[in-house]
Design an enzyme around this catalytic site. Structure first.
Site, PDB file in Angstrom:
ATOM      1  N   LEU A  21       0.954  -1.189   0.065  1.00  0.00           N
ATOM      2  CA  LEU A  21       0.092  -0.097   0.215  1.00  0.00           C
ATOM      3  C   LEU A  21       0.977   1.230   0.044  1.00  0.00           C
ATOM      4  CD1 LEU A  21      -2.674  -0.890   2.798  1.00  0.00           C
ATOM      5  CD2 LEU A  21      -2.963  -1.015   0.325  1.00  0.00           C
ATOM      6  N   ASP A  22       0.314   2.300  -0.816  1.00  0.00           N
ATOM      7  CA  ASP A  22       1.142   3.395  -0.553  1.00  0.00           C
ATOM      8  C   ASP A  22       1.232   3.865   1.039  1.00  0.00           C
ATOM      9  OD1 ASP A  22       1.314   3.898  -3.195  1.00  0.00           O
ATOM     10  OD2 ASP A  22      -0.382   5.154  -3.460  1.00  0.00           O
ATOM     11  N   PHE A  23       2.203   4.686   1.344  1.00  0.00           N
ATOM     12  CA  PHE A  23       2.579   5.101   2.770  1.00  0.00           C
ATOM     13  C   PHE A  23       1.222   5.758   3.295  1.00  0.00           C
ATOM     14  CE2 PHE A  23       4.137   8.119   5.815  1.00  0.00           C
ATOM     15  CZ  PHE A  23       4.599   7.251   6.825  1.00  0.00           C
TER      16      PHE A  23
END
Length: 209
Positions: A21-23
């Site tokens: 997942l994106d941060f």
């Protein structure tokens, strides 16, 4: 999870994440307890057999209730930091389906207070880096709090939630859901927006996406 993992799984030597997942994205992140399980799930991701759904709060009121963006995504060579992606001819095929769940107004105090926003269900058919963020920007409805693609550094976070995963494992299919939570811990999906133009005296309690 990390604080209690050694007590809950004393024989567990390693956590193996099955995807990324994106941060700044919250929600579901699938991890496996064995290399065999991670490999099985990894194959399903590679063959696009896993169904993924996200929720996002975006700027504006889309004209259509449902729409699809089919636009290839590649690295943005104009970004000096090398972080951003963009719609790029000849890059990898990328397809995302969108559905408006609610239209309303932004209720968080700040520069965007009272702006038109919408809650959108997102179903990516492919899994490119920053795909949802780029395709929503391409739609003209970037995600609230997305500093990279909405030029929005005023919000306290990016409103993108990994909402559902369906993993069709042969022995034990997984149907996983994470609901947005109100800060008190009670389920809530829409208290970050109001269906009427808000005033500072009528701001509802915030919700976490």
């Amino acid at each position: 999870f990390w604080e209690n993992s050694s007590e809950r799984y004393p024989k567990l030597d390693k956590i193996r994440f099955c995807h990324q997942l994106d941060f700044a994205t919250s929600g579901l992140l699938l991890a496996a307890k064995s290399q065999k399980a991670a490999g099985a799930v990894g194959k399903l991701f590679k063959t696009r057999e896993i169904s993924k759904q996200y929720m996002a709060i975006v700027y504006g009121h889309p004209k259509e209730d449902k729409w699809t963006i089919e636009a290839p995504i590649g690295k943005d060579e104009n970004d000096p930091k090398g972080f951003k992606m963009c719609v790029l001819e000849g890059a990898k095929d990328s397809i995302t389906d969108f559905e408006v769940l609610q239209r309303g107004y932004y209720t968080v105090p700040g520069k965007a207070f009272g702006a038109e926003v919408s809650k959108v269900l997102v179903k990516p058919r492919t899994g490119r880096r920053h795909q949802i963020r780029v395709h929503l920007q391409q739609s003209g409805h970037p995600i609230v709090g997305d500093a990279a693609y909405a030029d929005d550094s005023d919000a306290f976070r990016m409103f993108l939630l990994a909402h559902k995963l369906y993993v069709p494992l042969k022995d034990r299919p997984l149907d996983l859901t994470v609901e947005p939570l109100h800060r008190s811990g009670s389920p809530s999906c829409s208290r970050h927006l109001s269906t009427t133009k808000p005033t500072l005296r009528t701001i509802p309690l915030l919700s976490e996406l």
